[in-house]
Design an enzyme around this catalytic site. Structure first.
Site, PDB file in Angstrom:
ATOM      1  N   SER A 316       0.808  -1.210   0.000  1.00  0.00           N
ATOM      2  CA  SER A 316       0.000   0.000   0.000  1.00  0.00           C
ATOM      3  C   SER A 316       0.847   1.269   0.000  1.00  0.00           C
ATOM      4  O   SER A 316       1.532   1.559  -0.968  1.00  0.00           O
ATOM      5  CB  SER A 316      -0.946  -0.058   1.196  1.00  0.00           C
ATOM      6  OG  SER A 316      -1.965   0.896   1.104  1.00  0.00           O
ATOM      7  N   ASP A 327      10.248   5.775 -10.050  1.00  0.00           N
ATOM      8  CA  ASP A 327       9.826   6.348 -11.328  1.00  0.00           C
ATOM      9  C   ASP A 327      10.421   7.723 -11.568  1.00  0.00           C
ATOM     10  O   ASP A 327      10.543   8.160 -12.718  1.00  0.00           O
ATOM     11  CB  ASP A 327       8.297   6.427 -11.386  1.00  0.00           C
ATOM     12  CG  ASP A 327       7.652   5.076 -11.692  1.00  0.00           C
ATOM     13  OD1 ASP A 327       8.385   4.070 -11.714  1.00  0.00           O
ATOM     14  OD2 ASP A 327       6.428   5.040 -11.916  1.00  0.00           O
ATOM     15  N   LYS A 341      -0.782  -4.178  -3.150  1.00  0.00           N
ATOM     16  CA  LYS A 341      -2.053  -3.527  -2.812  1.00  0.00           C
ATOM     17  C   LYS A 341      -2.058  -2.125  -3.407  1.00  0.00           C
ATOM     18  O   LYS A 341      -1.482  -1.195  -2.860  1.00  0.00           O
ATOM     19  CB  LYS A 341      -2.271  -3.456  -1.307  1.00  0.00           C
ATOM     20  CG  LYS A 341      -3.614  -2.825  -0.937  1.00  0.00           C
ATOM     21  CD  LYS A 341      -3.789  -2.732   0.562  1.00  0.00           C
ATOM     22  CE  LYS A 341      -5.101  -2.029   0.893  1.00  0.00           C
ATOM     23  NZ  LYS A 341      -5.098  -0.610   0.457  1.00  0.00           N
TER      24      LYS A 341
END
Length: 452
Positions: A316, A327, A341
């Protein structure tokens, strides 16, 4: 000064009010798991009004079954119990993170999000006979100061013993700060049970710990994302930088077995380490569920390299942080594939004190990738030690949960070429492996920096 991201639920609650008449009309904002902060958006498109119509035929069918149970079931059934079961049934076949909380469960969930509760500060394991075994007292709490020890068995609270079918026998340990209680304790090596008197306090759960691994190389362990986690992270970074003479050569962030928590805390920590770029975005059925978070100028590490250590228990909000930093080319991910998740839950309080935790959106990494049910594959793959419990295999991950949501987009290439299910990485050896990767990054950064 980095901007904060307050959790504002009121607009979402009002938008959802038309879908669920049981939601309080003036529902307050509450701490919640994985719920994004966002501004008010227009009401859903009028063309989707059919989605909000009450299906009368289905309601009649429900009433018929309800009446049959009330009239013909072999034993009398309480109306309240039957209705609670029906409400839980509404959520049962949705994804595993949409659940109904009774008032006590909602309060406990709220405490976990805040990272504080009123009690004595002890980790417990309930025994089959209802007694409570002390796993460990938490440092600097009433339990620790009273001398409770790991292995102690609590057999009564204020003179009242336990029953095997009593449910949560630890509940009486909670109570208003300043109130007192007496525990009856059985300890190995003592002939008779003895009483321990304590006074309850506000217990703050520490979610961030830090230390210096080697000169210039800091280590931060984040065990969960709670209301104060980002602020604690910033304080620990300041301490580490001071210990390093003003600047760190690199930072290792340990997210192993971190189950997540407040999305806004993960967003703030990502913002602390990024100068610019998207951190995470969320998309759901309602426009109010769509949001995008971006970094503001200011990197608290001044460009020093970062390594994130993750495993199959990193879920999560942990995955949000990992995805944001990778990224944006700000960190290298080391460890095993994460839990997977990638969904956002919104907590909606009801007028009777209960709450509904409902999945309302998916979240996406800055590259636009959903990690739901697939997780994040590390850049550098580590494996459990040979003597790891259960061989290092995770008991479960998102993709193994009944009714889990599927990822909504093509997942792309696996950077590490690893298997779909990650592994649990316990122990200090993996910290050493991650530190070695951090040193490689630091050497590369130092070699690329022009002489001053």
């Amino acid at each position: 000064m980095k901007s904060r991201f307050p959790v504002l639920l009121t607009a979402l609650l009002l938008a959802l009010h038309g879908l669920n008449g049981a939601i309080a009309q003036e529902a307050p904002a509450v701490p919640q798991t994985d719920a994004p902060a966002q501004d008010a958006q227009p009401e859903p498109d009028a063309g989707k009004a059919d989605d909000r119509k009450v299906p009368l035929d289905e309601i009649r069918r429900y009433v018929a079954v309800y009446s049959a149970i009330k009239q013909a079931y072999v034993e009398p059934v309480d109306d309240g119990d039957l209705m609670q079961s029906a409400i839980r049934g509404l959520l049962f076949d949705l994804d595993p993170h949409s659940v109904y909380f009774e008032k006590s469960q909602a309060e406990e969930f709220d405490e976990q999000s805040r990272g504080a509760y009123e009690g004595i500060g002890v980790e417990l394991q309930r025994q089959p006979n209802g007694t409570l075994k002390v796993v460990a007292p938490i440092d600097d709490t009433p339990a620790a100061r009273a001398g409770l020890q790991s292995g102690d068995l609590i057999t009564a609270i204020d003179g009242k013993g336990f029953k095997p079918d009593e449910g949560d026998t630890s509940a009486p340990l909670r109570g208003p700060a300043g109130s007192s209680l007496t525990l009856t304790v059985v300890r190995e090596g003592r002939d008779k049970p003895f009483d321990v008197s304590l006074t309850r306090e506000v217990i703050r759960i520490t979610s961030v710990r830090a230390k210096m691994l080697e000169p210039g190389y800091g280590y931060v362990r984040i065990s969960a994302f709670q209301a104060d986690t980002a602020a604690d992270f910033e304080k620990q970074i300041a301490v580490l930088k001071e210990q390093a003479g003003g600047r760190l050569r690199g930072l290792l962030i340990d997210l192993r077995s971190n189950p997540g928590g407040l999305l806004t805390s993960a967003v703030q920590i990502a913002d602390d380490l990024l100068e610019k770029g998207v951190i995470v975005s969320t998309r759901g059925r309602l426009a109010i569920s769509d949001a995008e978070f971006s970094a503001t100028p200011g990197d608290r590490l001044d460009g020093a390299p970062v390594v994130l250590l993750v495993d199959a228990g990193s879920a999560s909000a942990s995955e949000v942080l990992a995805g944001a930093l990778r990224d944006n080319d700000r960190a290298r991910i080391v460890g095993s594939r994460t839990f997977g998740k990638g969904s956002v839950q919104t907590v909606m309080p009801l007028d009777n004190g209960d709450s509904v935790k409902l999945t309302t959106a998916r979240y996406y990494t800055p590259s636009g990738r959903s990690i739901q049910a697939s997780g994040i594959a590390p850049d550098v793959l580590l494996h459990p030690s040979e003597d790891a419990a259960n061989g290092g295999r995770a008991s479960y991950v998102e993709s193994s949960l009944r009714g889990h949501l599927a990822g909504s987009e093509e997942e792309g290439e696996d950077p590490a070429g690893e298997e779909q299910t990650g592994e649990v990485l316990a122990g200090e050896a993996h910290i050493a492996s991650a530190l070695a990767e951090l040193k490689k990054l630091a050497t590369t950064v130092a070699g690329a920096t022009p002489a001053q």
